[in-house]
Structure formats: structure tokens, C-alpha cells
Write an enzyme that holds these catalytic residues in place. Sequence first.
Site, PDB file in Angstrom:
ATOM      1  N   ASP A 282       0.869  -1.193   0.000  1.00 19.44           N
ATOM      2  CA  ASP A 282       0.000   0.000   0.000  1.00 19.44           C
ATOM      3  C   ASP A 282       0.905   1.243   0.000  1.00 19.44           C
ATOM      4  O   ASP A 282       1.869   1.324   0.762  1.00 19.44           O
ATOM      5  CB  ASP A 282      -0.905  -0.010   1.237  1.00 19.44           C
ATOM      6  CG  ASP A 282      -2.033   1.006   1.134  1.00 19.44           C
ATOM      7  OD1 ASP A 282      -3.192   0.582   1.199  1.00 19.44           O
ATOM      8  OD2 ASP A 282      -1.744   2.219   0.987  1.00 19.44           O
ATOM      9  N   ILE A 283       0.577   2.203  -0.855  1.00 17.27           N
ATOM     10  CA  ILE A 283       1.429   3.381  -1.020  1.00 17.27           C
ATOM     11  C   ILE A 283       1.297   4.363   0.162  1.00 17.27           C
ATOM     12  O   ILE A 283       2.167   5.203   0.370  1.00 17.27           O
ATOM     13  CB  ILE A 283       1.100   4.094  -2.370  1.00 17.27           C
ATOM     14  CG1 ILE A 283       2.289   4.873  -2.888  1.00 17.27           C
ATOM     15  CG2 ILE A 283      -0.151   4.938  -2.279  1.00 17.27           C
ATOM     16  CD1 ILE A 283       3.479   4.040  -3.256  1.00 17.27           C
TER      17      ILE A 283
ATOM     18  N   HIS B 131      -9.950  -5.435  -2.593  1.00 16.80           N
ATOM     19  CA  HIS B 131      -8.596  -5.547  -2.055  1.00 16.80           C
ATOM     20  C   HIS B 131      -8.657  -5.900  -0.575  1.00 16.80           C
ATOM     21  O   HIS B 131      -9.485  -5.365   0.169  1.00 16.80           O
ATOM     22  CB  HIS B 131      -7.769  -4.270  -2.266  1.00 16.80           C
ATOM     23  CG  HIS B 131      -8.471  -3.003  -1.917  1.00 16.80           C
ATOM     24  ND1 HIS B 131      -9.447  -2.437  -2.706  1.00 16.80           N
ATOM     25  CD2 HIS B 131      -8.340  -2.177  -0.844  1.00 16.80           C
ATOM     26  CE1 HIS B 131      -9.873  -1.319  -2.145  1.00 16.80           C
ATOM     27  NE2 HIS B 131      -9.216  -1.140  -1.001  1.00 16.80           N
TER      28      HIS B 131
ATOM     29  N   HIS C 107      -6.643  -5.646   2.817  1.00 13.54           N
ATOM     30  CA  HIS C 107      -5.530  -4.986   3.496  1.00 13.54           C
ATOM     31  C   HIS C 107      -4.894  -6.009   4.440  1.00 13.54           C
ATOM     32  O   HIS C 107      -5.584  -6.567   5.305  1.00 13.54           O
ATOM     33  CB  HIS C 107      -6.022  -3.810   4.355  1.00 13.54           C
ATOM     34  CG  HIS C 107      -6.590  -2.659   3.584  1.00 13.54           C
ATOM     35  ND1 HIS C 107      -5.836  -1.567   3.230  1.00 13.54           N
ATOM     36  CD2 HIS C 107      -7.836  -2.417   3.110  1.00 13.54           C
ATOM     37  CE1 HIS C 107      -6.602  -0.696   2.571  1.00 13.54           C
ATOM     38  NE2 HIS C 107      -7.817  -1.194   2.489  1.00 13.54           N
TER      39      HIS C 107
HETATM   40  P1  5GP Z   1      -9.881   1.446   0.647  1.00 14.70           P
HETATM   41  O1  5GP Z   1     -10.475   1.484  -0.758  1.00 14.70           O
HETATM   42  O2  5GP Z   1      -9.962   0.076   1.249  1.00 14.70           O
HETATM   43  O3  5GP Z   1     -10.465   2.503   1.535  1.00 14.70           O
HETATM   44  O4  5GP Z   1      -8.343   1.781   0.531  1.00 14.70           O
HETATM   45  C1  5GP Z   1      -7.642   1.831  -0.674  1.00 14.70           C
HETATM   46  C2  5GP Z   1      -6.160   1.709  -0.366  1.00 14.70           C
HETATM   47  O5  5GP Z   1      -5.454   1.743  -1.598  1.00 14.70           O
HETATM   48  C3  5GP Z   1      -5.590   2.835   0.507  1.00 14.70           C
HETATM   49  O6  5GP Z   1      -4.970   2.288   1.650  1.00 14.70           O
HETATM   50  C4  5GP Z   1      -4.588   3.546  -0.408  1.00 14.70           C
HETATM   51  O7  5GP Z   1      -3.435   3.994   0.266  1.00 14.70           O
HETATM   52  C5  5GP Z   1      -4.264   2.484  -1.435  1.00 14.70           C
HETATM   53  N1  5GP Z   1      -3.929   3.039  -2.755  1.00 14.70           N
HETATM   54  C6  5GP Z   1      -4.659   3.936  -3.458  1.00 14.70           C
HETATM   55  N2  5GP Z   1      -4.059   4.210  -4.631  1.00 14.70           N
HETATM   56  C7  5GP Z   1      -2.925   3.472  -4.664  1.00 14.70           C
HETATM   57  C8  5GP Z   1      -1.875   3.327  -5.629  1.00 14.70           C
HETATM   58  O8  5GP Z   1      -1.861   3.928  -6.694  1.00 14.70           O
HETATM   59  N3  5GP Z   1      -0.859   2.471  -5.304  1.00 14.70           N
HETATM   60  C9  5GP Z   1      -0.837   1.761  -4.135  1.00 14.70           C
HETATM   61  N4  5GP Z   1       0.190   0.951  -3.936  1.00 14.70           N
HETATM   62  N5  5GP Z   1      -1.800   1.877  -3.211  1.00 14.70           N
HETATM   63  C10 5GP Z   1      -2.832   2.722  -3.467  1.00 14.70           C
END
Ligand code: 5GP
Length: 130
Positions: free
Chosen positions: A29-30, A93, A95
Site C-alpha cells: 500500500d502506497i 482488495h 488490506h
Molecule cells: P480502501 O479502498 O480500502 O479505503 O483503501 C484503498 C487503499 O489503496 C488505501 O490504503 C490507499 O493507500 C491504497 N492506494 C490507493 N491508490 C494506490 C496506488 O496507486 N498504489 C498503491 N500501492 N496503493 C494505493
Amino acid sequence: MSSIFTKIINGEIPCYKIAEDEDNFAFLDINPNAKGHTLCIPKKEVDKIMDLDEVSYMKLMAFSRKVGKAIEAAVPCNRVGMSIIGLEVPHVHVHMIPLQSMKNATFQHKETLTQEEFEKTAMEIRGFLK
Ligand code: 5GP
């Protein structure tokens, strides 16, 4: 339009890759809750986890478990937590988060890593994958 995660799978957007099999892909995660925070995703682009077909769901869970065991071995932590949210990116996804305390599970506290730290962490996790 492809999701940002499909673009990562296709190599159109860079990532710190952890693992890949026929159906799934894992990368750091970035914007991590903690060092080693990894996302496990199905290659099939589906928005919500509950809409994933059962076979793909089971394969994603088995893949996540494998990745989680490698994270647990590579990153000092109390345990690896799993969380499925999906409010930001409409592509399923999981985590996988190394937890020291509840703070790491809240998504309120973020850690800043340098490119070198991301690369080193990814390499260390990959080293424990069987
Ligand atoms: P959620 O959709 O479960 O709320 O979280 C999405 C997750 O994707 C976040 O923790 C965010 O940091 C990660 N994320 C979003 N865009 C990117 C990206 O371009 N690259 C990576 N490696 N992680 C990403």
C-alpha cells in the site's frame, strides 16, 4: 475504464510488488498504516467483495493467507490483521496490516516510508514467500 489496481497489475502504474499467481496480485500500500501494509487483489476487476464469485473469493483468501504469513515472518509485529474496506478504490482488495496495536488498524495513523524503505520491505517479504 480500468481501475487504478488493474493498471498496477498491467504494469501501467508502478508498484512495490510482493506476489502474483494466476488469479491474484499483491503489492505494498502506497500510504501504509504500518510498514509492510500490503494489498491483495483479484486480477478480476470487481468492486465489492460480496459480489466476488465464491471460487475467486476462496482463492483470494488463500493467497492473502500466504502473503500474510510472509509479512508476519518479515516484519516485526504482534500479528497481521486483515481488513476489507473498499471505500476509496472500487476494485476488491484485502488490506494485510502488521499490527503493533489498534492504532495500526484504524486507518487514521499513517507511516511515511522512503522509496528505499518500500523496496527493502517488499524484498524482505518476498524472501519469506514459499
Ligand atoms: P480502501 O479502498 O480500502 O479505503 O483503501 C484503498 C487503499 O489503496 C488505501 O490504503 C490507499 O493507500 C491504497 N492506494 C490507493 N491508490 C494506490 C496506488 O496507486 N498504489 C498503491 N500501492 N496503493 C494505493
